[in-house]
Write an enzyme that holds these catalytic residues in place. Structure first.
Site, short mmCIF file in Angstrom:
data_model
loop_
_atom_site.label_atom_id
_atom_site.label_comp_id
_atom_site.label_asym_id
_atom_site.label_seq_id
_atom_site.Cartn_x
_atom_site.Cartn_y
_atom_site.Cartn_z
N GLU A 151 0.82 -1.17 -0.06
CA GLU A 151 -0.14 -0.02 0.19
C GLU A 151 0.72 1.32 0.11
O GLU A 151 1.82 1.15 0.81
CB GLU A 151 -0.77 0.09 1.21
CG GLU A 151 -1.65 1.32 1.32
CD GLU A 151 -2.68 1.48 0.02
OE1 GLU A 151 -3.26 0.44 -0.46
OE2 GLU A 151 -2.51 2.46 -0.39
N LYS A 207 7.89 -1.61 -2.54
CA LYS A 207 7.41 -0.93 -1.48
C LYS A 207 8.70 -0.25 -0.68
O LYS A 207 8.52 1.05 -0.42
CB LYS A 207 6.37 -1.66 -0.47
CG LYS A 207 6.01 -1.01 0.61
CD LYS A 207 5.15 0.13 0.26
CE LYS A 207 4.98 1.19 1.55
NZ LYS A 207 4.13 2.27 1.52
N ASN A 211 9.75 3.89 -0.40
CA ASN A 211 9.83 4.67 0.54
C ASN A 211 11.43 5.08 0.87
O ASN A 211 11.68 6.27 1.50
CB ASN A 211 9.56 3.83 1.77
CG ASN A 211 8.02 3.78 2.18
OD1 ASN A 211 7.17 4.47 1.38
ND2 ASN A 211 7.25 3.55 3.22
N ALA A 255 12.89 21.00 2.80
CA ALA A 255 13.72 20.96 3.97
C ALA A 255 12.98 21.12 5.32
O ALA A 255 12.03 21.75 5.28
CB ALA A 255 15.07 22.06 3.91
N CYS A 263 6.34 5.17 8.82
CA CYS A 263 6.84 4.00 7.76
C CYS A 263 8.31 4.56 7.59
O CYS A 263 8.85 3.73 7.54
CB CYS A 263 5.74 4.47 6.39
SG CYS A 263 4.24 3.82 6.64
N LYS A 266 11.01 3.28 9.86
CA LYS A 266 11.25 1.67 10.13
C LYS A 266 11.36 0.97 8.85
O LYS A 266 12.09 0.11 8.95
CB LYS A 266 9.66 1.07 10.82
CG LYS A 266 8.85 1.02 9.97
CD LYS A 266 7.49 0.35 10.54
CE LYS A 266 6.36 0.14 9.55
NZ LYS A 266 6.48 -0.39 8.37
N ARG A 331 3.69 8.29 15.82
CA ARG A 331 4.76 7.31 15.57
C ARG A 331 6.19 7.98 15.08
O ARG A 331 6.02 8.64 13.91
CB ARG A 331 4.27 6.26 14.88
CG ARG A 331 3.47 5.31 15.51
CD ARG A 331 2.93 4.10 14.58
NE ARG A 331 1.69 4.43 13.83
CZ ARG A 331 1.21 3.66 12.99
NH1 ARG A 331 1.48 2.35 13.14
NH2 ARG A 331 0.36 4.01 12.27
N1 LIG Z 1 0.11 4.04 8.00
C1 LIG Z 1 0.64 4.34 6.64
O1 LIG Z 1 0.58 5.47 6.39
C2 LIG Z 1 1.15 3.14 5.98
C3 LIG Z 1 1.11 3.11 4.65
C4 LIG Z 1 1.32 2.44 3.90
C5 LIG Z 1 1.59 1.33 4.28
N2 LIG Z 1 1.69 0.91 5.50
C6 LIG Z 1 2.02 -0.34 6.27
O2 LIG Z 1 0.61 -0.86 6.45
C7 LIG Z 1 0.87 -2.08 7.68
C8 LIG Z 1 -0.24 -1.47 8.65
O3 LIG Z 1 0.04 -0.20 9.39
P1 LIG Z 1 -0.85 0.68 9.94
O4 LIG Z 1 -0.33 1.89 10.33
O5 LIG Z 1 -2.27 0.59 9.49
O6 LIG Z 1 -0.78 0.01 11.43
P2 LIG Z 1 -1.61 0.09 12.76
O7 LIG Z 1 -0.81 -0.44 13.83
O8 LIG Z 1 -2.44 1.35 12.79
O9 LIG Z 1 -2.78 -1.18 12.67
C9 LIG Z 1 -2.54 -2.24 12.71
C10 LIG Z 1 -3.79 -3.02 13.42
O10 LIG Z 1 -3.53 -4.59 13.11
C11 LIG Z 1 -4.22 -5.05 14.36
N3 LIG Z 1 -3.84 -6.48 14.60
C12 LIG Z 1 -2.57 -7.03 14.75
N4 LIG Z 1 -2.62 -8.62 14.59
C13 LIG Z 1 -3.64 -8.58 14.31
C14 LIG Z 1 -4.35 -10.07 14.23
N5 LIG Z 1 -3.72 -11.33 14.57
N6 LIG Z 1 -5.61 -9.94 14.17
C15 LIG Z 1 -6.40 -8.93 13.92
N7 LIG Z 1 -6.00 -7.58 13.77
C16 LIG Z 1 -4.46 -7.54 14.24
C17 LIG Z 1 -3.88 -4.16 15.59
O11 LIG Z 1 -4.51 -4.30 16.49
C18 LIG Z 1 -3.97 -2.92 14.99
O12 LIG Z 1 -5.25 -2.37 15.08
C19 LIG Z 1 2.48 -1.56 8.20
O13 LIG Z 1 3.16 -2.72 7.52
C20 LIG Z 1 2.79 -0.46 7.38
O14 LIG Z 1 4.12 -0.47 7.36
C21 LIG Z 1 1.28 1.92 6.55
#
Ligand SMILES: NC(=O)c1ccc[n+]([C@@H]2O[C@H](COP(=O)([O-])OP(=O)(O)OC[C@H]3O[C@@H](n4cnc5c(N)ncnc54)[C@H](O)[C@@H]3O)[C@@H](O)[C@H]2O)c1
Length: 461
Positions: A151, A207, A211, A255, A263, A266, A331
């Site tokens: 994503e 991905k 980033n 800047a 993201c 990490k 974060r």
């Molecule tokens: N936040 C962003 O802008 C963004 C953009 C692109 C990609 N990503 C990627 O997407 C992924 C998710 O990021 P996020 O920011 O949404 O994370 P987040 O921490 O906001 O959400 C993750 C959710 O998953 C739930 N979860 C964990 N284990 C679970 C399970 N076994 N069953 C059900 N629910 C479970 C947690 O309770 C939490 O609510 C990451 O890998 C991140 O790198 C994030």
């Protein structure tokens, strides 16, 4: 199409709501019962513009629901997305894949009939192979395809990004899975969004490469900004001058205090680790990480420089805490190391953020949280603009000046023009543009002195 979204965070909730909006039947699952109860009560647990409305509409129209019951949602689904977190693993910086693997095990136990399992979480190259191995080990002989579909949405503009992606990346060599994923995204490619079908490992790496490249671009312009300050050049004009070159492009050339967020930090760390594990160290990225880490604390020195290095006892007002505007996400926000550094130097910190203060309270201590920007500024010796929320772009500068004990503004987002700030009598410091002043206890601009006579607070300078 019936879809289960496992993980209802920033990505899962936005993706689930948008996929429901395309007309599919979506169940968003999370193991966090509080989150699911809130969603079922019509509350949105995160701040993301436009999200509440799209969730409400799709719930009302019966296409979107929320549940903690993963097995039911998965059993009914044609496609199951994994959108759980992949934070940095404590200690070594690798991506922590425990949530992904746990989700894979739970999904495996619930599968019924041919199902496509789609990893949307950002995961290191090869994770799809492991997810597939876990599922096949638990359900030998079951008909399943494991796909990578990273994503690219940005928090703060997530709905727009999900619905108008530059591209959709789908990593699979399974023809049936291709068709199902293409069907899910059909409304987007009818709108001309390119779908890029690749091998699964390639999709995973796309991905991280994206980033890492953007983080590198930000770090590059930040170092150019430092040079600009030394040589008397203007980084914004340099950025414009290079950004107009089509080969470079204007984005990610602002800047500032260094990249943060959920993201980039990490993902940079995880890619460095992956590269080291494969004996192909990525020196550029290693430098990006180091430069960016040291930069955040260095921003505190910009504030202390305005007081000739002595911050003890000064009150610093922080405007903006989240890692960028239009999100409540704290974060790895640059505000965290900046505030800690200011506190280490003996400053008292007041802060205001339009939506991030509740999350900030969980990570920052000894901060006085304020009701609004002017409340925050009142009595401060310095104002630091950390996040460029719209409401900080057009502050009433006369009012700001009257409220402050000392007219020092450190603008880490270059929101204001130095001439304008000088005109209002501020000692103004920004990023990559020459400061408009000497340290305040050495030199006070003449216009400021006039205002100082009018405001007794300023006599303390
Ligand atoms: N936040 C962003 O802008 C963004 C953009 C692109 C990609 N990503 C990627 O997407 C992924 C998710 O990021 P996020 O920011 O949404 O994370 P987040 O921490 O906001 O959400 C993750 C959710 O998953 C739930 N979860 C964990 N284990 C679970 C399970 N076994 N069953 C059900 N629910 C479970 C947690 O309770 C939490 O609510 C990451 O890998 C991140 O790198 C994030």
């Amino acid at each position: 199409m019936r879809v289960a979204m496992v993980g209802t965070g920033y990505v899962g909730l936005v993706s689930g709501a948008c996929i429901a909006d395309f007309g599919h039947q979506v169940t968003c699952v999370d193991k966090d019962g509080t989150k699911i109860s809130a969603l079922n009560a019509g509350e949105i647990p995160i701040y993301e513009p436009g999200l509440a409305e799209i969730v409400r509409t799709n719930v009302e129209q019966g296409r979107l629901s929320f549940s903690t019951a993963l097995s039911e949602a998965v059993a009914e689904a044609d496609a199951v997305f994994i959108a759980v977190g992949t934070p940095s693993r404590r200690g070594d910086g690798h991506a922590d894949l425990s949530y992904v693997y746990e989700a894979a095990r739970e999904i495996a136990a619930a599968l019924r009939g041919f199902t496509v399992v789609i990893t949307k979480s950002t995961v290191p190259v090869g994770t799809g192979d492991e997810v597939e191995r876990i599922i096949r080990e638990l359900r030998p002989g079951d008909d399943v395809a494991v796909v990578s579909n990273p994503e690219f949405l940005r928090e703060g503009a997530a709905i727009h990004d999900f619905k108008h992606p530059d591209r959709i990346v789908v990593g699979t060599d399974d023809e049936r899975a291709r068709k199902i994923v293409a069907e899910i995204y059909r409304p987007l490619y009818l709108n001309q969004a390119p779908i890029l079908f690749t091998e699964r490992r390639t999709a995973e790496l796309i991905k991280y490469a994206a980033n890492a490249f953007l983080a590198t671009k930000i770090t590059f312009i930040n170092e150019i900004a430092d040079l600009c300050e030394r040589v008397g050049a203007d980084v914004q004009e340099v950025a414009r001058g290079i950004g107009l070159d089509n080969r470079i492009g204007p984005k990610f050339l602002h800047a500032g205090p260094g990249f943060g967020g959920s993201c980039f930090p990490k993902d940079v760390r995880a890619l460095i680790k992956t590269a080291q594990d494969h004996d192909t160290p990525m020196r550029i990225l290693e430098a990006v990480e180091t430069v960016n880490d040291t930069r955040k604390r260095a921003m505190a020195r910009k504030v202390s420089a305005a007081f000739a290095g002595v911050l003890r006892g000064k009150t610093v007002a922080i405007l903006g805490l989240t890692f960028k505007p239009n999100t409540d996400d704290m974060r790895e926000a640059p505000s965290i190391p900046l505030i800690t550094a200011l506190q280490d130097m003996g400053a008292k910190v007041r802060a205001y953020d339009p939506v991030g203060m509740e999350q900030a309270k969980q990570v920052l201590s000894d901060v006085t949280y304020c009701r609004g920007p002017y409340d925050c500024i009142e009595g401060a010796d310095a104002v630091v603009i950390v996040t460029e929320w719209e409401q900080f772009r057009a502050l009433d500068l006369g009012r700001v000046s009257n409220l402050m004990a000392c007219p020092v503004i450190v603008d880490l987002r270059n929101v204001y023009r130095p001439e304008e700030m000088k005109k209002h009598g501020f000692a103004y410091t920004c990023v990559g543009r020459a400061p408009s002043h000497q340290p305040v206890n050495v030199y006070v601009p003449p216009a400021r002195l006039d205002a100082a006579t009018a405001n007794p607070r300023h006599r303390s300078m």
